[in-house]
Write a protein that holds these residues in place. Structure first.
Motif, PDB file in Angstrom:
ATOM      1  N   LYS A 208      26.066 112.249  46.955  1.00 15.35           N
ATOM      2  CA  LYS A 208      25.945 113.363  46.017  1.00 15.35           C
ATOM      3  C   LYS A 208      24.508 113.489  45.542  1.00 15.35           C
ATOM      4  N   VAL A 209      24.081 114.723  45.310  1.00 14.17           N
ATOM      5  CA  VAL A 209      22.767 114.964  44.740  1.00 14.17           C
ATOM      6  C   VAL A 209      22.927 115.815  43.484  1.00 14.17           C
ATOM      7  N   ASN A 210      22.290 115.410  42.425  1.00 13.89           N
ATOM      8  CA  ASN A 210      22.245 116.210  41.211  1.00 13.89           C
ATOM      9  C   ASN A 210      20.902 116.934  41.139  1.00 13.89           C
ATOM     10  N   LEU A 211      20.979 118.237  40.999  1.00 12.51           N
ATOM     11  CA  LEU A 211      19.786 119.074  40.955  1.00 12.51           C
ATOM     12  C   LEU A 211      19.567 119.616  39.549  1.00 12.51           C
ATOM     13  N   SER A 212      18.360 120.053  39.300  1.00 16.34           N
ATOM     14  CA  SER A 212      18.043 120.737  38.050  1.00 16.34           C
ATOM     15  C   SER A 212      18.942 121.960  37.882  1.00 16.34           C
ATOM     16  N   GLN A 213      19.232 122.297  36.633  1.00 17.24           N
ATOM     17  CA  GLN A 213      20.041 123.496  36.382  1.00 17.24           C
ATOM     18  C   GLN A 213      19.330 124.780  36.817  1.00 17.24           C
ATOM     19  N   ILE A 214      18.056 124.693  37.119  1.00 16.60           N
ATOM     20  CA  ILE A 214      17.342 125.842  37.704  1.00 16.60           C
ATOM     21  C   ILE A 214      18.088 126.329  38.939  1.00 16.60           C
ATOM     22  N   PHE A 215      18.623 125.392  39.728  1.00 16.66           N
ATOM     23  CA  PHE A 215      19.334 125.752  40.960  1.00 16.66           C
ATOM     24  C   PHE A 215      20.692 126.383  40.665  1.00 16.66           C
ATOM     25  N   GLU A 216      21.253 126.060  39.514  1.00 19.85           N
ATOM     26  CA  GLU A 216      22.515 126.664  39.108  1.00 19.85           C
ATOM     27  C   GLU A 216      22.278 128.069  38.551  1.00 19.85           C
ATOM     28  N   TRP A 217      21.277 128.206  37.685  1.00 18.05           N
ATOM     29  CA  TRP A 217      20.997 129.484  37.040  1.00 18.05           C
ATOM     30  C   TRP A 217      20.499 130.538  38.024  1.00 18.05           C
TER      31      TRP A 217
ATOM     32  N   GLU B  96      12.245 113.156  53.103  1.00 12.23           N
ATOM     33  CA  GLU B  96      13.506 112.508  53.469  1.00 12.23           C
ATOM     34  C   GLU B  96      14.633 113.510  53.269  1.00 12.23           C
ATOM     35  N   LYS B  97      15.164 114.032  54.353  1.00 10.46           N
ATOM     36  CA  LYS B  97      16.142 115.113  54.288  1.00 10.46           C
ATOM     37  C   LYS B  97      17.486 114.625  53.730  1.00 10.46           C
ATOM     38  N   LEU B  98      18.137 115.517  53.010  1.00 11.45           N
ATOM     39  CA  LEU B  98      19.498 115.243  52.554  1.00 11.45           C
ATOM     40  C   LEU B  98      20.465 115.527  53.688  1.00 11.45           C
ATOM     41  N   ASP B  99      21.551 114.784  53.717  1.00 13.48           N
ATOM     42  CA  ASP B  99      22.600 115.077  54.694  1.00 13.48           C
ATOM     43  C   ASP B  99      23.181 116.450  54.393  1.00 13.48           C
ATOM     44  N   SER B 100      23.479 117.208  55.423  1.00 14.65           N
ATOM     45  CA  SER B 100      23.970 118.578  55.242  1.00 14.65           C
ATOM     46  C   SER B 100      25.288 118.635  54.466  1.00 14.65           C
ATOM     47  N   ASN B 101      26.028 117.515  54.470  1.00 14.40           N
ATOM     48  CA  ASN B 101      27.307 117.471  53.749  1.00 14.40           C
ATOM     49  C   ASN B 101      27.188 116.906  52.328  1.00 14.40           C
ATOM     50  N   THR B 102      25.980 116.713  51.874  1.00 12.55           N
ATOM     51  CA  THR B 102      25.765 116.165  50.537  1.00 12.55           C
ATOM     52  C   THR B 102      26.367 117.093  49.486  1.00 12.55           C
ATOM     53  N   LYS B 103      27.136 116.512  48.571  1.00 15.91           N
ATOM     54  CA  LYS B 103      27.726 117.300  47.492  1.00 15.91           C
ATOM     55  C   LYS B 103      26.676 117.550  46.416  1.00 15.91           C
ATOM     56  N   VAL B 104      26.695 118.767  45.852  1.00 14.40           N
ATOM     57  CA  VAL B 104      25.691 119.171  44.872  1.00 14.40           C
ATOM     58  C   VAL B 104      26.290 119.257  43.472  1.00 14.40           C
ATOM     59  N   GLY B 105      25.597 118.655  42.522  1.00 19.28           N
ATOM     60  CA  GLY B 105      25.927 118.793  41.107  1.00 19.28           C
ATOM     61  C   GLY B 105      24.646 119.110  40.345  1.00 19.28           C
ATOM     62  N   TYR B 106      24.740 119.212  39.037  1.00 24.36           N
ATOM     63  CA  TYR B 106      23.578 119.569  38.219  1.00 24.36           C
ATOM     64  C   TYR B 106      23.503 118.652  37.006  1.00 24.36           C
ATOM     65  N   TYR B 107      22.300 118.239  36.669  1.00 25.10           N
ATOM     66  CA  TYR B 107      22.121 117.435  35.457  1.00 25.10           C
ATOM     67  C   TYR B 107      21.613 118.330  34.327  1.00 25.10           C
ATOM     68  N   PRO B 108      21.869 117.952  33.085  1.00 24.27           N
ATOM     69  CA  PRO B 108      21.487 118.801  31.938  1.00 24.27           C
ATOM     70  C   PRO B 108      19.975 119.016  31.859  1.00 24.27           C
ATOM     71  N   TYR B 109      19.608 120.195  31.465  1.00 23.74           N
ATOM     72  CA  TYR B 109      18.196 120.556  31.344  1.00 23.74           C
ATOM     73  C   TYR B 109      17.588 119.905  30.111  1.00 23.74           C
ATOM     74  N   ASP B 110      16.400 119.365  30.247  1.00 18.91           N
ATOM     75  CA  ASP B 110      15.702 118.726  29.132  1.00 18.91           C
ATOM     76  C   ASP B 110      14.723 119.723  28.509  1.00 18.91           C
ATOM     77  N   TRP B 111      15.057 120.205  27.314  1.00 11.03           N
ATOM     78  CA  TRP B 111      14.222 121.198  26.634  1.00 11.03           C
ATOM     79  C   TRP B 111      13.205 120.559  25.688  1.00 11.03           C
ATOM     80  N   THR B 112      13.087 119.230  25.726  1.00 13.32           N
ATOM     81  CA  THR B 112      12.070 118.563  24.908  1.00 13.32           C
ATOM     82  C   THR B 112      10.679 119.083  25.258  1.00 13.32           C
TER      83      THR B 112
END
Length: 240
Positions: free
Chosen positions: A188-197, A219-235
């Protein structure tokens, strides 16, 4: 008489072009100096700018009168990317001390800036002037810096017309090869919420988010990698 009118028109056109070139050149040169002075390691010295706002105010005054056609794509994009980042800094400085841009109501969608011959918000610079006019350029998301640590880091240079493509490429690659920005754990890969928005910006022409990320990763991700998102840091991305 007709020849005189033609010559007068020609001279006025040349004078305008020279003046415009000087205005944009001065803007880009002074913007570069400003960022080199006040940006270190992806963070901004807001306290120092607050104490000495003259150079920032001078830049924004210069930017008021500059109007660039989107047909001159590199100059237009470089101007508005710098304009966005400078306006964000202006918004923080005007409300400093502040812990996050979200602590000021309407920071992105209500407060306006007189720039490029327009009275516009930060959201409109990003969405109407850049993304809408250049819908295939997803790399904007790695150079427009919102003053939060969740954003890709701001650079200590101006974006310039003749180096813009290389700068866009470099910043996108740096972000997508940063293990804190692209967080891979097992399958699994967690991406910035930029990718969600802005999902549609990254998934054009049938591409998946993983496809987009892999365009810029060593280093490429596997094409079947599951995508999630981590919370945006507004600090606030302030120098320590």
């Amino acid at each position: 008489m007709r020849l005189q009118k033609i010559l007068t028109t020609f001279l006025l056109a040349i004078t305008f072009q020279i003046g415009f070139a000087q205005d944009t050149s001065e803007f880009f040169t002074k913007t570069d100096t400003f960022f080199k002075t006040y940006v270190k390691n992806g963070r901004v010295a807001y306290k120092d700018i607050k104490a000495n706002p003259e150079s920032l105010n001078e830049l924004l005054n210069l930017a008021k009168a500059i109007s660039i056609s989107k047909s001159d794509a590199n100059t237009y994009q470089a101007f508005w990317i710098n304009g966005y980042n400078l306006s964000v800094i202006k918004g923080i400085v005007d409300n400093y001390p502040i812990k996050s841009p979200l602590d000021k109501a309407g920071f992105f969608d209500k407060i306006t800036y007189d720039i490029g011959g327009k009275n516009t918000t930060l959201n409109d610079i990003e969405n109407k002037l850049l993304r809408a006019n250049f819908p295939k350029e997803a790399r904007f998301h790695f150079v427009l810096v919102c003053a939060g640590l969740g954003c890709p880091p701001i650079i200590g240079n101006a974006y310039l017309p003749n180096t813009l493509d290389a700068q866009l490429q470099k910043q996108t690659q740096l972000s997508l090869n940063n293990s804190n920005f692209v967080r891979l754990k097992g399958k699994k890969v967690n991406l910035s919420q930029i990718f969600e928005w802005y999902n549609k910006d990254f998934t054009q022409e049938g591409k998946s988010l993983v496809d987009f990320v892999n365009q810029y990763r060593k280093e490429k991700l596997d094409s079947n990698t599951k995508v999630g998102y981590y919370p945006y840091d507004w600090t606030l991305n302030e120098t320590k």
